[in-house]
Design an enzyme around this catalytic site. Structure first.
Site, PDB file in Angstrom:
ATOM      1  N   GLY A   1       0.760  -1.235   0.000  1.00 14.80           N
ATOM      2  CA  GLY A   1       0.000   0.000   0.000  1.00 14.80           C
ATOM      3  C   GLY A   1       0.791   1.285   0.000  1.00 14.80           C
ATOM      4  O   GLY A   1       0.231   2.357  -0.219  1.00 14.80           O
ATOM      5  N   LEU A   2       2.100   1.208   0.255  1.00  8.46           N
ATOM      6  CA  LEU A   2       2.925   2.417   0.311  1.00  8.46           C
ATOM      7  C   LEU A   2       4.006   2.417  -0.765  1.00  8.46           C
ATOM      8  O   LEU A   2       4.975   3.161  -0.684  1.00  8.46           O
ATOM      9  CB  LEU A   2       3.564   2.551   1.695  1.00  8.46           C
ATOM     10  CG  LEU A   2       2.601   2.652   2.878  1.00  8.46           C
ATOM     11  CD1 LEU A   2       3.366   2.645   4.194  1.00  8.46           C
ATOM     12  CD2 LEU A   2       1.743   3.901   2.772  1.00  8.46           C
ATOM     13  N   SER A   3       3.843   1.559  -1.764  1.00  5.19           N
ATOM     14  CA  SER A   3       4.761   1.478  -2.897  1.00  5.19           C
ATOM     15  C   SER A   3       6.156   1.043  -2.491  1.00  5.19           C
ATOM     16  O   SER A   3       7.162   1.579  -2.973  1.00  5.19           O
ATOM     17  CB  SER A   3       4.812   2.811  -3.661  1.00  5.19           C
ATOM     18  OG  SER A   3       3.542   3.139  -4.144  1.00  5.19           O
ATOM     19  N   SER A   4       6.224   0.042  -1.623  1.00  3.73           N
ATOM     20  CA  SER A   4       7.529  -0.480  -1.233  1.00  3.73           C
ATOM     21  C   SER A   4       8.252  -1.093  -2.421  1.00  3.73           C
ATOM     22  O   SER A   4       9.487  -1.044  -2.495  1.00  3.73           O
ATOM     23  CB  SER A   4       7.386  -1.502  -0.111  1.00  3.73           C
ATOM     24  OG  SER A   4       6.505  -2.547  -0.474  1.00  3.73           O
TER      25      SER A   4
ATOM     26  N   ASP B   1       4.276   6.348  -8.300  1.00  2.45           N
ATOM     27  CA  ASP B   1       5.003   5.879  -7.125  1.00  2.45           C
ATOM     28  C   ASP B   1       6.454   6.344  -7.128  1.00  2.45           C
ATOM     29  O   ASP B   1       6.931   6.985  -6.181  1.00  2.45           O
ATOM     30  CB  ASP B   1       4.940   4.350  -7.040  1.00  2.45           C
ATOM     31  CG  ASP B   1       3.519   3.847  -6.912  1.00  2.45           C
ATOM     32  OD1 ASP B   1       2.651   4.618  -6.476  1.00  2.45           O
ATOM     33  OD2 ASP B   1       3.270   2.684  -7.264  1.00  2.45           O
TER      34      ASP B   1
END
Length: 398
Positions: free
Chosen positions: A128-131, A176
């Protein structure tokens, strides 16, 4: 000597396992990102508004004396090994594919002669956080440093697109990596994903203090296929039909960003129901993104939060993404005192949601989730996690 964080210590331990030269260790700080507005529109050439946050992927590395790449991870098993000057078309363990993809992308323009040895670790759960983009950017910056390459952030945005679109096969846009590479602390980054033009938007003079409350749901895998690439294809089909209805010539890759709002208003009723919903989300999200940019510049967090909440609801009803647990999470958050607005962070099928919130909203958020979310989703009780984050700088080598 500065004390290392727990995540830094873990990354260093992984780097030792990869036989990195500890006396020559360098660090890549590659931040995670939040898109406040512009959900699901970057792959259609839409406008987005986002920022990097103070949670990062950390890569501790040393340049190799030769082209060998050796990597270990805190979160995944196995050791990744390949030659940077001849990266494989596929790789096992699979988590190393982002490193191989970075080498593939760079070798299209430069011939890499030196690899890296390193360890990688994250400061937040995956999802969800563009890892994945943060990991790709980290490998790009490390390989560029090892090979003394001077590469601009704009060039790295395209290189990371090659990793994800062409090597990994995910048909996402450039949101992202753009936020990860371009963000500046204290500002939001506004980007036109069709042209790549961007601007750093300073906050209004009277902007109250705030936090970006990230709630990691504990969902690691979707119950069904996420359908991400299918949603992209549906948006493209909606664009194709709208352009065709208006008499425009066919395009190789039609995007909703090629369609004017006036054209959608005139011909949108001709679209099949599902495609009409995808297009409706795109055009209303563009309106929200423009309004959100103005609200931030005016220091109006309540207005910005209301737009974020409306974006979240459109993602559920028009873009039709999200699992039941994440949908509940968003709707619970939007009723918590001190929360200005919440929505999915990412596609909504796993991972995280975020809320624009007052600095002291953490206890109220946790209480609401324990009271309302846990009874509905007992399998996730005790697995979700709250992080109160701040906007931060973009990726860099230290």
């Amino acid at each position: 000597m500065k004390t290392l964080s727990e995540t830094q210590e873990v990354a260093l331990t992984a780097a030792r396992s990869a036989a990195a030269a500890m006396e020559s260790i360098r660090w890549v700080y590659s931040p995670l990102r939040i898109c406040l507005l512009g959900a699901h529109v970057d792959h259609q050439g839409g406008d987005v508004l986002g920022t990097a946050i103070d949670r990062r992927i950390l890569l501790a590395f040393s340049p190799s004396p030769d082209a060998q790449v050796a990597l270990c991870s805190r979160d995944y098993e196995g050791r990744v090994c390949f030659s940077a000057d001849a990266p494989p078309a596929d790789l096992s363990p699979a988590w190393g594919r982002y490193a191989a993809g970075a080498a593939v992308a760079l070798n299209r323009r430069w011939q890499l002669s030196r690899g890296i040895r390193g360890g990688i670790a994250g400061e937040a759960p995956v999802g969800g956080l563009s890892s994945s983009s943060a990991v790709g950017v980290a490998y790009l910056l490390a390989l560029e440093h090892a090979n003394a390459l001077d590469v601009t952030p704009e060039e790295n945005i395209e290189l990371d697109r090659v990793i994800e679109n062409e090597y990994i096969g995910l048909q996402n846009g450039i949101l992202d990596q753009s936020m990860i590479l371009l963000s500046r602390k204290g500002a939001l980054t506004a980007m036109d994903c069709r042209t790549g033009e961007y601007a750093h938007i300073p906050p209004g003079n009277d902007l109250p203090d705030f936090r970006l409350a990230v709630i990691h749901s504990g969902i690691e895998q979707a119950l069904v296929s996420t359908g991400y690439n299918r949603r992209v294809a549906e948006c493209q089909e909606a664009a194709r039909l709208l352009l065709e209805a208006s008499g425009q010539p066919p395009r190789e890759r039609p995007l909703l960003g090629d369609v004017s709002p006036e054209l959608f208003a005139e011909y949108g009723h001709r679209l099949p129901t599902d495609l009409a919903k995808r297009a409706r989300h795109f055009f209303t999200e563009q309106e929200r993104t423009s309004a959100g940019r103005a609200a931030w510049a005016a220091g109006d967090l309540r207005r910005l939060g209301a737009l974020i909440a409306a974006s979240g609801e459109s993602s559920i009803t028009n873009y039709e993404c999200g699992t039941p647990a994440l949908i509940d999470l968003v709707r619970i958050l939007n009723g918590v005192p001190g929360v200005y607005g919440a929505r999915f962070s990412g596609a909504g099928f796993r991972g995280a949601c975020f809320a624009l919130a007052a600095p002291d909203a953490g206890p109220a958020i946790e209480e609401a989730l324990e009271r309302e979310f846990n009874p509905r989703h007992p399998d996730l009780a005790g697995r979700w996690r709250l992080d109160l984050c701040r906007p931060d700088e973009g990726a860099r080598v230290l």
